[in-house]
Design a protein around this motif. Structure first.
Motif, mmCIF file in Angstrom:
data_model
loop_
_atom_site.group_PDB
_atom_site.id
_atom_site.type_symbol
_atom_site.label_atom_id
_atom_site.label_comp_id
_atom_site.label_asym_id
_atom_site.label_seq_id
_atom_site.Cartn_x
_atom_site.Cartn_y
_atom_site.Cartn_z
ATOM 1 N N SER A 73 0.841 -1.196 0.000
ATOM 2 C CA SER A 73 0.000 0.000 0.000
ATOM 3 C C SER A 73 0.878 1.249 0.000
ATOM 4 O O SER A 73 1.976 1.240 0.579
ATOM 5 C CB SER A 73 -0.901 0.025 1.234
ATOM 6 O OG SER A 73 -1.786 -1.082 1.222
ATOM 7 N N PRO A 74 0.401 2.341 -0.612
ATOM 8 C CA PRO A 74 1.213 3.569 -0.645
ATOM 9 C C PRO A 74 1.608 4.081 0.730
ATOM 10 O O PRO A 74 2.690 4.649 0.893
ATOM 11 C CB PRO A 74 0.298 4.561 -1.370
ATOM 12 C CG PRO A 74 -0.567 3.718 -2.247
ATOM 13 C CD PRO A 74 -0.819 2.469 -1.451
ATOM 14 N N ASP A 75 0.756 3.849 1.744
ATOM 15 C CA ASP A 75 1.097 4.357 3.080
ATOM 16 C C ASP A 75 2.186 3.528 3.758
ATOM 17 O O ASP A 75 2.657 3.880 4.844
ATOM 18 C CB ASP A 75 -0.146 4.435 3.962
ATOM 19 C CG ASP A 75 -0.717 3.074 4.320
ATOM 20 O OD1 ASP A 75 -0.706 2.176 3.450
ATOM 21 O OD2 ASP A 75 -1.173 2.901 5.460
ATOM 22 N N GLU A 76 2.599 2.407 3.121
ATOM 23 C CA GLU A 76 3.692 1.594 3.655
ATOM 24 C C GLU A 76 5.037 1.948 3.017
ATOM 25 O O GLU A 76 6.030 1.273 3.258
ATOM 26 C CB GLU A 76 3.389 0.110 3.420
ATOM 27 C CG GLU A 76 2.159 -0.381 4.179
ATOM 28 C CD GLU A 76 1.810 -1.818 3.875
ATOM 29 O OE1 GLU A 76 1.664 -2.617 4.832
ATOM 30 O OE2 GLU A 76 1.663 -2.150 2.674
ATOM 31 N N ILE A 77 5.058 3.025 2.230
ATOM 32 C CA ILE A 77 6.253 3.459 1.514
ATOM 33 C C ILE A 77 6.767 4.778 2.077
ATOM 34 O O ILE A 77 6.004 5.720 2.304
ATOM 35 C CB ILE A 77 5.953 3.646 0.009
ATOM 36 C CG1 ILE A 77 5.635 2.310 -0.642
ATOM 37 C CG2 ILE A 77 7.113 4.336 -0.695
ATOM 38 C CD1 ILE A 77 6.817 1.363 -0.777
ATOM 39 N N LEU A 223 11.912 2.888 1.254
ATOM 40 C CA LEU A 223 11.775 2.057 2.443
ATOM 41 C C LEU A 223 10.341 1.569 2.516
ATOM 42 O O LEU A 223 9.404 2.375 2.487
ATOM 43 C CB LEU A 223 12.115 2.855 3.701
ATOM 44 C CG LEU A 223 11.853 2.153 5.051
ATOM 45 C CD1 LEU A 223 12.743 0.922 5.189
ATOM 46 C CD2 LEU A 223 12.075 3.119 6.211
ATOM 47 N N TYR A 224 10.174 0.266 2.581
ATOM 48 C CA TYR A 224 8.862 -0.334 2.814
ATOM 49 C C TYR A 224 8.793 -0.803 4.257
ATOM 50 O O TYR A 224 9.718 -1.457 4.748
ATOM 51 C CB TYR A 224 8.635 -1.517 1.873
ATOM 52 C CG TYR A 224 7.604 -2.503 2.381
ATOM 53 C CD1 TYR A 224 6.248 -2.232 2.284
ATOM 54 C CD2 TYR A 224 8.005 -3.692 2.994
ATOM 55 C CE1 TYR A 224 5.303 -3.138 2.771
ATOM 56 C CE2 TYR A 224 7.068 -4.602 3.486
ATOM 57 C CZ TYR A 224 5.717 -4.316 3.365
ATOM 58 O OH TYR A 224 4.792 -5.200 3.860
ATOM 59 N N VAL A 225 7.694 -0.465 4.935
ATOM 60 C CA VAL A 225 7.454 -0.970 6.293
ATOM 61 C C VAL A 225 6.014 -1.456 6.356
ATOM 62 O O VAL A 225 5.077 -0.687 6.110
ATOM 63 C CB VAL A 225 7.689 0.114 7.364
ATOM 64 C CG1 VAL A 225 7.512 -0.482 8.759
ATOM 65 C CG2 VAL A 225 9.062 0.747 7.227
ATOM 66 N N ARG A 226 5.859 -2.717 6.676
ATOM 67 C CA ARG A 226 4.514 -3.301 6.778
ATOM 68 C C ARG A 226 3.699 -2.555 7.840
ATOM 69 O O ARG A 226 4.189 -2.285 8.946
ATOM 70 C CB ARG A 226 4.636 -4.787 7.128
ATOM 71 C CG ARG A 226 3.317 -5.549 7.071
ATOM 72 C CD ARG A 226 3.541 -7.027 7.344
ATOM 73 N NE ARG A 226 4.373 -7.642 6.321
ATOM 74 C CZ ARG A 226 3.922 -8.093 5.144
ATOM 75 N NH1 ARG A 226 2.637 -7.979 4.857
ATOM 76 N NH2 ARG A 226 4.752 -8.639 4.275
ATOM 77 N N ARG A 227 2.479 -2.243 7.501
ATOM 78 C CA ARG A 227 1.631 -1.443 8.384
ATOM 79 C C ARG A 227 1.505 -2.067 9.775
ATOM 80 O O ARG A 227 1.501 -1.365 10.797
ATOM 81 C CB ARG A 227 0.242 -1.288 7.746
ATOM 82 C CG ARG A 227 -0.672 -0.319 8.478
ATOM 83 C CD ARG A 227 -2.058 -0.262 7.853
ATOM 84 N NE ARG A 227 -2.006 0.160 6.465
ATOM 85 C CZ ARG A 227 -2.333 -0.618 5.433
ATOM 86 N NH1 ARG A 227 -2.684 -1.876 5.652
ATOM 87 N NH2 ARG A 227 -2.297 -0.159 4.207
ATOM 88 N N SER A 228 1.436 -3.393 9.838
ATOM 89 C CA SER A 228 1.204 -4.065 11.113
ATOM 90 C C SER A 228 2.386 -3.989 12.070
ATOM 91 O O SER A 228 2.234 -4.276 13.263
ATOM 92 C CB SER A 228 0.843 -5.535 10.870
ATOM 93 O OG SER A 228 1.899 -6.209 10.203
ATOM 94 N N VAL A 229 3.580 -3.612 11.578
ATOM 95 C CA VAL A 229 4.746 -3.552 12.474
ATOM 96 C C VAL A 229 5.165 -2.111 12.767
ATOM 97 O O VAL A 229 6.103 -1.894 13.550
ATOM 98 C CB VAL A 229 5.953 -4.340 11.917
ATOM 99 C CG1 VAL A 229 5.552 -5.764 11.580
ATOM 100 C CG2 VAL A 229 6.575 -3.642 10.717
#
Length: 391
Positions: A73-77, A223-229
């Motif tokens: 998802s864009p918000d994970e970037i 940088l990608y970060v999974r929303r759940s973490v």
């Protein structure tokens, strides 16, 4: 299939250079060049802030393009200025505790390993290297056997800097997900060269650069970060981009991965990055991978036929990064000889991947890394020059 003639037509550097240093920095296309330089011209004409306002919609679209590239998802970037910055921002956000274990690979890059050692010294963390299997890649069975409740992080380089190895990222991700352990993937050599799907790989964090296989300007990264973490991580620094000042004694962190960004950045580079990502998606990541792998295999075959030349790549899957040594000829000598003939390669030395190079008793390698715009004729010329040098 890649239209080679069109790829080369859109890459002006191919007219006068055999560029086999794509794992260092690829040649940008004409559209990327025009987008980047065009924005710099606009800054000179109307001002930096004013030019940024005009480019705001295009810059914002970069998040969507990056999300399509990685299947997230864009918000994970978060868009940052390098893969190193992306990796550091995420790694130093992890709240390590004494006794935590970091599991990593033997072919880990020096910058990453130095950070592990610093955190180990600072927080009492243990850094442990997962052995390789018989093919030279991270052993999935060994990783599984090393898992316990103290493992805080699995951190692996997807494609190491010093060879064609592709580590089994998805198999590693399955183990991490089953154990509920954070998984950080350094994908600076893989994104743009092969399809990288974070849902398939199941990594929680991924860092990559624009300048390598994505063909974007230097000074760009993702940088990608999974929303759940996200809420498990504490960004190492904040500013008015990553957080909002809500009261004299309070602030609120950005809800998504943009909490890892900072306010000042090069807009021209981001405009170029957006163009480069859209180009990669348009060519097709599967087609790019197939072309790059074909060229990599072709080059390995040609090199193996040169007397005194030893191809040094390992792994069950081998990509477009090809490494070799030439008996009696220093790697730097080879690089300089080829540069005089407008052929670009690079040199990998032991300190960049110390554990792997020491284990294989190799002090230096020549690295020739291909991309989809390289031709078979260029590979033939490259090998002909090496044969002359060897003679």
């Amino acid at each position: 299939m890649i239209d080679l003639a069109r790829a080369r037509e859109l890459t002006p550097g191919t007219a006068n250079t055999v560029h086999l240093n794509n794992a260092g920095a690829s040649l940008p296309s004409t559209p990327v060049l025009e987008a980047t330089v065009g924005h710099l011209r606009l800054e000179a004409e109307i001002g930096g802030y004013e030019a940024a306002a005009r480019a705001a919609e295009n810059v914002e679209a970069t998040y969507g393009s990056a999300a399509r590239l990685l299947n997230c998802s864009p918000d994970e970037i978060a868009i940052v200025d390098s893969a190193t910055r992306a990796w550091d921002l995420a790694f130093y956000a992890i709240p390590f505790r004494p006794g935590d274990r970091i599991l990593t690979s033997k072919a880990e890059y020096a910058s990453n390993f130095i950070a592990y050692l610093q955190v180990a010294r600072r927080h009492g963390v243990r850094v442990e290297v997962v052995p390789n299997d018989g093919l030279g890649q991270l052993s999935v069975d060994a990783l599984r056997a090393m898992m316990d409740e103290r493992v805080r992080l699995i951190s692996v380089t997807h494609i190491p800097t010093n060879g064609g190895l592709v580590n089994p990222a998805a198999e590693i991700g399955k183990i991490a997900a089953e154990a509920g352990v954070l998984y950080l993937l350094d994908a600076c050599q893989s994104v743009g060269q092969i399809p990288v799907d974070v849902e398939h790989i199941r990594c929680d964090i991924l860092s990559t650069t624009g300048r390598k296989y994505l063909r974007a300007p230097r000074g760009t990264g993702l940088l990608y970060v999974r929303r759940s973490v996200l809420d498990q991580l504490d960004p190492p620094f904040l500013d008015l981009r990553s957080a909002r000042w809500t009261a004299p004694d309070r602030f609120e962190i950005q809800p998504g991965a943009r909490r890892f960004e900072n306010w000042e950045y090069g807009v021209a580079g981001r405009v170029g990055l957006a163009t480069a990502i859209d180009e990669a998606l348009a060519w097709g990541l599967e087609d790019i991978r197939d072309r790059v792998y074909l060229l990599g295999d072709t080059l390995r075959e040609r090199l193996a036929a040169i007397p005194g030349c030893t191809v040094r790549d390992v792994g069950a899957e081998r990509c477009g990064i090809v490494t070799f040594t030439l008996d009696g000829v220093a790697a730097e000598t080879i690089k300089e000889y080829l540069a005089e003939r407008r052929i670009n390669v690079s040199v990998s030395r032991a300190p960049s991947t110390l554990l792997d190079m020491t284990d294989r008793d190799i002090s230096e390698l020549v690295r020739a890394s291909v991309h989809y715009y390289n031709s078979e004729e260029e590979l033939a010329r490259f090998c002909e020059e090496l044969t002359r040098l060897r003679a």
